[in-house]
Motif scaffolding. Sequence first.
Motif, mmCIF file in Angstrom:
data_model
loop_
_atom_site.group_PDB
_atom_site.id
_atom_site.type_symbol
_atom_site.label_atom_id
_atom_site.label_comp_id
_atom_site.label_asym_id
_atom_site.label_seq_id
_atom_site.Cartn_x
_atom_site.Cartn_y
_atom_site.Cartn_z
ATOM 1 N N PRO A 1 27.523 18.184 -38.374
ATOM 2 C CA PRO A 1 27.246 16.773 -37.737
ATOM 3 C C PRO A 1 29.298 16.825 -38.324
ATOM 4 O O PRO A 1 29.023 15.407 -36.976
ATOM 5 C CB PRO A 1 26.608 16.065 -38.607
ATOM 6 N N ALA A 2 29.945 17.091 -38.756
ATOM 7 C CA ALA A 2 31.270 17.033 -39.590
ATOM 8 C C ALA A 2 32.174 16.909 -38.045
ATOM 9 O O ALA A 2 32.573 16.718 -37.934
ATOM 10 C CB ALA A 2 31.899 16.998 -40.456
ATOM 11 N N VAL B 1 20.293 23.733 -38.285
ATOM 12 C CA VAL B 1 20.360 25.198 -37.804
ATOM 13 C C VAL B 1 18.913 25.306 -36.763
ATOM 14 O O VAL B 1 18.051 24.684 -37.388
ATOM 15 C CB VAL B 1 20.449 26.121 -38.998
ATOM 16 N N GLY B 2 19.454 25.452 -35.538
ATOM 17 C CA GLY B 2 18.274 25.713 -34.758
ATOM 18 C C GLY B 2 17.659 27.026 -34.253
ATOM 19 O O GLY B 2 18.362 27.788 -34.195
ATOM 20 N N HIS B 3 16.511 27.464 -34.500
ATOM 21 C CA HIS B 3 16.003 28.688 -34.396
ATOM 22 C C HIS B 3 15.308 28.720 -33.603
ATOM 23 O O HIS B 3 14.166 28.189 -32.493
ATOM 24 C CB HIS B 3 15.170 29.113 -35.117
ATOM 25 N N VAL B 4 15.856 29.286 -31.891
ATOM 26 C CA VAL B 4 15.332 28.951 -31.009
ATOM 27 C C VAL B 4 13.827 30.368 -30.689
ATOM 28 O O VAL B 4 14.298 31.249 -30.682
ATOM 29 C CB VAL B 4 16.382 29.326 -29.584
ATOM 30 N N GLU B 5 12.981 29.805 -29.788
ATOM 31 C CA GLU B 5 11.728 30.803 -29.826
ATOM 32 C C GLU B 5 10.955 30.439 -28.532
ATOM 33 O O GLU B 5 10.725 29.451 -27.958
ATOM 34 C CB GLU B 5 10.730 30.916 -31.220
ATOM 35 N N PRO B 6 11.238 31.253 -27.556
ATOM 36 C CA PRO B 6 10.403 30.984 -26.094
ATOM 37 C C PRO B 6 8.977 31.395 -26.598
ATOM 38 O O PRO B 6 8.710 32.024 -27.524
ATOM 39 C CB PRO B 6 10.932 32.419 -26.055
ATOM 40 N N LEU B 7 8.228 30.089 -25.825
ATOM 41 C CA LEU B 7 6.780 30.639 -26.131
ATOM 42 C C LEU B 7 6.789 31.485 -24.926
ATOM 43 O O LEU B 7 4.672 31.525 -24.750
ATOM 44 C CB LEU B 7 6.594 28.754 -26.091
ATOM 45 N N ASP B 8 6.847 31.424 -24.164
ATOM 46 C CA ASP B 8 6.399 32.524 -22.339
ATOM 47 C C ASP B 8 6.779 33.154 -23.378
ATOM 48 O O ASP B 8 8.266 34.181 -23.565
ATOM 49 C CB ASP B 8 6.518 31.679 -21.963
ATOM 50 N N ALA B 9 5.544 34.270 -22.228
ATOM 51 C CA ALA B 9 5.951 35.749 -22.260
ATOM 52 C C ALA B 9 7.790 36.524 -21.761
ATOM 53 O O ALA B 9 8.118 36.164 -20.842
ATOM 54 C CB ALA B 9 5.340 36.808 -22.336
ATOM 55 N N MET B 10 8.813 37.137 -22.175
ATOM 56 C CA MET B 10 9.742 36.971 -21.331
ATOM 57 C C MET B 10 9.383 38.535 -20.192
ATOM 58 O O MET B 10 8.163 39.206 -20.747
ATOM 59 C CB MET B 10 10.535 37.678 -22.426
ATOM 60 N N ARG B 11 10.063 37.595 -19.655
ATOM 61 C CA ARG B 11 10.107 38.059 -18.158
ATOM 62 C C ARG B 11 11.214 39.728 -17.545
ATOM 63 O O ARG B 11 11.853 39.724 -18.587
ATOM 64 C CB ARG B 11 9.951 37.873 -16.875
ATOM 65 N N ALA B 12 10.804 40.467 -16.913
ATOM 66 C CA ALA B 12 11.568 42.136 -17.216
ATOM 67 C C ALA B 12 13.222 42.125 -16.470
ATOM 68 O O ALA B 12 13.657 42.176 -16.858
ATOM 69 C CB ALA B 12 10.922 42.676 -15.898
ATOM 70 N N SER B 13 13.085 40.144 -15.752
ATOM 71 C CA SER B 13 14.367 39.943 -15.429
ATOM 72 C C SER B 13 14.830 39.289 -17.023
ATOM 73 O O SER B 13 16.253 38.629 -16.389
ATOM 74 C CB SER B 13 14.247 38.596 -14.088
ATOM 75 N N ASP B 14 14.662 38.887 -17.705
ATOM 76 C CA ASP B 14 15.125 38.235 -18.825
ATOM 77 C C ASP B 14 16.446 38.745 -19.253
ATOM 78 O O ASP B 14 16.678 39.984 -19.319
ATOM 79 C CB ASP B 14 14.225 37.605 -20.235
ATOM 80 N N THR B 15 17.000 38.325 -20.403
ATOM 81 C CA THR B 15 18.547 38.641 -20.857
ATOM 82 C C THR B 15 18.308 39.328 -21.479
ATOM 83 O O THR B 15 19.650 40.179 -22.301
ATOM 84 C CB THR B 15 19.414 37.700 -20.219
ATOM 85 N N HIS B 16 18.034 39.402 -22.114
ATOM 86 C CA HIS B 16 17.714 40.530 -23.450
ATOM 87 C C HIS B 16 16.994 41.196 -24.159
ATOM 88 O O HIS B 16 15.186 40.679 -24.102
ATOM 89 C CB HIS B 16 17.700 39.400 -24.867
ATOM 90 N N PRO B 17 15.932 41.394 -23.092
ATOM 91 C CA PRO B 17 15.277 42.993 -22.648
ATOM 92 C C PRO B 17 14.471 43.529 -24.170
ATOM 93 O O PRO B 17 15.652 43.970 -24.774
ATOM 94 C CB PRO B 17 15.121 43.415 -21.788
#
Length: 648
Positions: free
Chosen positions: A131-132, A211-227
């Motif tokens: 926040p600073a 700190v935010g931990h980001v979690e995709p809730l839907d299944a990742m697709r084949a085109s996702d950037t982090h397969p």
Amino acid sequence: MAERAGWAAIAARRSEGLERRFLASGASVVVIDARATLAEGLAAARQLADAVQANGAALLFLIGRREASAVAAAFEAGATHYLAMPFAEGEFAQALRFAQRHAERLAGGHRAAAGRAKLVESEAMTWRWTPASPARVALSPALAQATGHAEEETDLSRHVAQRLLGRGGLRSALHAVARLREEGGVSPFAHNAQDGRRVAHHLMLEEDAIVGHVEPLDAMRASDTHPRDPLTGLDDGYGARRWIEGRLAQAQAPVLIVIGLSRFDMVNAAFGRPVGDAIIRSVARRIERLAAGSGGARRRLVARLAGAEFAIGLPPPASLDEAEMLAGELVAAIARPFVAGEHVVNLTARIGIATAGGADAGQLLRHASLALADARDGEAARVRVFGDAQEERRAENRRLELDLRLALDEDRIEIVWQPQVAVASGAIAGVEALARWNHPVLGELGAEALFAAAERSDYLAELSRHVQAKAIAAAAGWTGALAGLRVAINVTATDIAEPGFATRMLAMAAEAGLTNRLTVEITEGGLIEDLGGAAELLAELRSGGLRVAIDDFGTGYSSLAYLKALPLDTIKIDRRLTQDIAGSPRDRIVVRGVIDMARSLGLAVVAEGVETEEQLSLLAAEGCTYYQGFLCSPPVDVRALEGLVRAA
């Protein structure tokens, strides 16, 4: 309650995609709250059981009023620990600590678990806002990549935040931050990403930052950037190629290790695809734990390329020596048996290593694959290196073989002794002889490292004979407090296969006057290939007056067939079972079963690796006869041993 006990907790209120969410979280402990919904809790446990086991994690199951049927059902569904109502907050916190200790033991100790946690952290999609500095937010490499940012820090203007979160997501984020500042703990919110996927953020306070931990809730697709590979949760082949390209684009020269499981198709043919998939997941977890050892901030690649092939990428300044050392550890780790349901499966691995040397990602993968093919064609060497560096390494190996040869000729291999203590009286009843080599460059090498080095050369059988003869000769001269001690020496699979081994061993024992005090310890792995021949050899040793023990009992080969077929005097419980006895009731039942079987057959039981009074107390309650481990003493020289015996 978990947050107040110091844990970072991620809540999963829905069962959809539960296994994927667990794998993505990197959590080492799963808590299933089934106090009001036992059926749903058991279903969740069954859904997570394979992933928990494969990842070396722990599953703590919370149930209502204590019911034996509910406890049994929980363990059957995959729980490793349970806690029944009523319980206080302190009891819950202690249960979490026990579960964490269980996960650390499965990971190979606290350091290995910490290394794996670092690897998971390096791959996690997280952001950090101080926040600073309200206009700046630091993104993890994975999140920066997923959101299309090249830098790990970006301006968090309202325009950028709204573009990333959407109008509704921005409002939810601001509410979550306010709630976090007011209540502490973990404050989640969810929104729809730009591509339509549902994404959750779990906000936590860390010192002066959020700190935010980001979690995709839907299944990742084949085109996702982090397969990800859907079976193991590791990077897939495309992710491996992108990792290599990223390093090469930064003018870095990574080292690539490709691991191939030999004849894995036979596993699927013999046991079916579900068992094969379970074994693949277990292999992935072993590879991941070893690869995570010392990656630090430089993220290592761990990927499943296809079928039964995996890859590890080591970023600079990794050396070829480091890669080959890791490859040797991988071969040894995969050689340990795998358990899937009621099946025990033994695997072997071959490994190819390649360095970038100006190659592009495709060439590096091909070079490593060619080295793997070379390793598969070889009769002995299970690790091959592609390129000119292989010749340099061969020269180093020849040098190490020469060093070992000189060490044997000049009698530099020393013997140390670890006491074996009677549980009932505390008296030292015997010792195990162990080898030590003080290498002029590498320093002190223990028995495991020493014999692993010897196995890569032509001196394994000679080293084994040297250690056995030296230990027997040393013990033959003992007087006073040491004169009555039993002496245990280790025997390898190579020894068992050697013609005339039993005759030679009996002659050495008789000449030293140790026939009635000598115990031969044979690792179960050395017996499995020829059970009938092993039984005949052990019978010959016992008829000559020696005692026979099976070492590392419980590592995977354990079965009623061994206890029924082999003429034995003692079984030594593997240190992993010993250390698990202080874990869950299920662990204790397994150890109790081993001890009960041994006692029913008139066999003594030695528990290895005893480190705490709690472990010793539980072993004593189950009827264990002897123990050895750091609770009494590490391996020591003869002078220190004599002092220990007198004191005991």
